[in-house]
Motif scaffolding. Sequence first.
Motif, PDB file in Angstrom:
ATOM      1  N   MET A 183       0.850  -1.222  -0.091  1.00  0.00           N
ATOM      2  CA  MET A 183      -0.090  -0.025  -0.080  1.00  0.00           C
ATOM      3  C   MET A 183       0.898   1.132   0.066  1.00  0.00           C
ATOM      4  O   MET A 183       1.726   1.460   0.737  1.00  0.00           O
ATOM      5  N   LYS A 184       0.498   2.385  -1.036  1.00  0.00           N
ATOM      6  CA  LYS A 184       1.419   3.371  -0.814  1.00  0.00           C
ATOM      7  C   LYS A 184       0.922   4.282  -0.036  1.00  0.00           C
ATOM      8  O   LYS A 184      -0.229   4.419   0.255  1.00  0.00           O
ATOM      9  N   LYS A 185       1.799   4.987   0.702  1.00  0.00           N
ATOM     10  CA  LYS A 185       1.529   6.279   1.580  1.00  0.00           C
ATOM     11  C   LYS A 185       0.970   7.386   0.493  1.00  0.00           C
ATOM     12  O   LYS A 185       1.362   7.603  -0.446  1.00  0.00           O
ATOM     13  N   PRO A 186       0.100   8.168   1.135  1.00  0.00           N
ATOM     14  CA  PRO A 186      -0.422   9.315   0.455  1.00  0.00           C
ATOM     15  C   PRO A 186       0.754  10.408   0.404  1.00  0.00           C
ATOM     16  O   PRO A 186       1.596  10.452   1.309  1.00  0.00           O
ATOM     17  N   TYR A 187       0.704  10.915  -0.688  1.00  0.00           N
ATOM     18  CA  TYR A 187       1.762  12.244  -0.971  1.00  0.00           C
ATOM     19  C   TYR A 187       1.783  13.568   0.083  1.00  0.00           C
ATOM     20  O   TYR A 187       2.470  14.126   0.064  1.00  0.00           O
ATOM     21  N   LEU A 188       0.381  13.345   0.739  1.00  0.00           N
ATOM     22  CA  LEU A 188       0.328  14.535   1.507  1.00  0.00           C
ATOM     23  C   LEU A 188       1.437  14.535   2.842  1.00  0.00           C
ATOM     24  O   LEU A 188       1.910  15.596   2.974  1.00  0.00           O
ATOM     25  N   PHE A 189       1.964  13.394   3.178  1.00  0.00           N
ATOM     26  CA  PHE A 189       2.940  13.506   4.260  1.00  0.00           C
ATOM     27  C   PHE A 189       4.456  13.988   3.854  1.00  0.00           C
ATOM     28  O   PHE A 189       4.820  14.604   4.348  1.00  0.00           O
ATOM     29  N   VAL A 190       4.474  13.545   2.494  1.00  0.00           N
ATOM     30  CA  VAL A 190       5.694  14.104   1.965  1.00  0.00           C
ATOM     31  C   VAL A 190       5.650  15.493   1.524  1.00  0.00           C
ATOM     32  O   VAL A 190       6.758  16.001   1.760  1.00  0.00           O
ATOM     33  N   ILE A 191       4.576  15.901   1.133  1.00  0.00           N
ATOM     34  CA  ILE A 191       4.462  17.323   0.877  1.00  0.00           C
ATOM     35  C   ILE A 191       4.636  18.170   2.251  1.00  0.00           C
ATOM     36  O   ILE A 191       5.387  19.221   2.253  1.00  0.00           O
ATOM     37  N   LEU A 192       4.096  17.521   3.256  1.00  0.00           N
ATOM     38  CA  LEU A 192       3.978  18.129   4.587  1.00  0.00           C
ATOM     39  C   LEU A 192       5.477  18.462   4.997  1.00  0.00           C
ATOM     40  O   LEU A 192       6.268  19.091   5.765  1.00  0.00           O
ATOM     41  N   ARG A 193       6.401  17.322   4.876  1.00  0.00           N
ATOM     42  CA  ARG A 193       7.748  17.362   5.331  1.00  0.00           C
ATOM     43  C   ARG A 193       8.634  18.071   4.414  1.00  0.00           C
ATOM     44  O   ARG A 193       9.215  18.873   5.295  1.00  0.00           O
ATOM     45  N   ILE A 194       8.370  18.172   3.183  1.00  0.00           N
ATOM     46  CA  ILE A 194       9.202  19.355   2.618  1.00  0.00           C
ATOM     47  C   ILE A 194       8.699  20.659   2.655  1.00  0.00           C
ATOM     48  O   ILE A 194       9.628  21.623   2.933  1.00  0.00           O
ATOM     49  N   VAL A 195       7.531  20.974   2.808  1.00  0.00           N
ATOM     50  CA  VAL A 195       6.939  22.358   3.506  1.00  0.00           C
ATOM     51  C   VAL A 195       7.605  22.618   4.907  1.00  0.00           C
ATOM     52  O   VAL A 195       7.874  23.751   5.081  1.00  0.00           O
ATOM     53  N   GLY A 196       7.543  21.701   5.712  1.00  0.00           N
ATOM     54  CA  GLY A 196       8.348  22.134   7.048  1.00  0.00           C
ATOM     55  C   GLY A 196       9.438  22.237   7.030  1.00  0.00           C
ATOM     56  O   GLY A 196      10.087  23.392   7.666  1.00  0.00           O
ATOM     57  N   ILE A 197      10.381  21.421   6.119  1.00  0.00           N
ATOM     58  CA  ILE A 197      11.827  21.759   6.130  1.00  0.00           C
ATOM     59  C   ILE A 197      11.971  23.008   5.308  1.00  0.00           C
ATOM     60  O   ILE A 197      13.113  23.828   5.907  1.00  0.00           O
ATOM     61  N   CYS A 198      11.082  23.380   4.323  1.00  0.00           N
ATOM     62  CA  CYS A 198      11.359  24.916   3.845  1.00  0.00           C
ATOM     63  C   CYS A 198      11.357  26.020   4.788  1.00  0.00           C
ATOM     64  O   CYS A 198      12.086  27.001   5.012  1.00  0.00           O
ATOM     65  N   PHE A 199      10.307  25.832   5.732  1.00  0.00           N
ATOM     66  CA  PHE A 199       9.866  26.924   6.436  1.00  0.00           C
ATOM     67  C   PHE A 199      10.842  26.935   7.457  1.00  0.00           C
ATOM     68  O   PHE A 199      11.081  27.944   8.368  1.00  0.00           O
ATOM     69  N   LEU A 200      11.617  25.657   7.985  1.00  0.00           N
ATOM     70  CA  LEU A 200      12.514  25.785   9.225  1.00  0.00           C
ATOM     71  C   LEU A 200      13.855  26.418   8.259  1.00  0.00           C
ATOM     72  O   LEU A 200      14.558  27.199   9.211  1.00  0.00           O
ATOM     73  N   ALA A 201      14.037  26.376   7.247  1.00  0.00           N
ATOM     74  CA  ALA A 201      15.212  27.112   6.371  1.00  0.00           C
ATOM     75  C   ALA A 201      14.732  28.553   6.486  1.00  0.00           C
ATOM     76  O   ALA A 201      15.851  29.465   6.567  1.00  0.00           O
ATOM     77  N   ILE A 202      13.274  28.982   6.142  1.00  0.00           N
ATOM     78  CA  ILE A 202      12.953  30.248   6.412  1.00  0.00           C
ATOM     79  C   ILE A 202      13.273  31.024   7.987  1.00  0.00           C
ATOM     80  O   ILE A 202      13.634  31.977   7.942  1.00  0.00           O
TER      81      ILE A 202
END
Length: 80
Positions: free
Chosen positions: A1-20
């Motif tokens: 079963m594939k994981k939803p892409y939502l969690f991957v997107i949330l991780r990427i957004v979180g890392i971008c905001f931590l860089a900000i």
Amino acid sequence: MKKPYLFVILRIVGICFLAIALFGIVLTVIGFGDFETNRFMIGSFMTVFGLFIGISCTVMGFLPEISKTTVQTQKYIQSE
């Protein structure tokens, strides 16, 4: 079963905001001595906003792993 892409997107957004937030910390330190340039205020706002959104998105992105670990821990404690 594939994981939803939502969690991957949330991780990427979180890392971008931590860089900000990291960039905001740099602006805050640079603008600390000179309050006329507004670097201190902009850096402070970026730091607070970036940390809040970054930590929230990162935790929500790792929610399946946290839930899985919690269930495994609970089963292990019940078996003992």
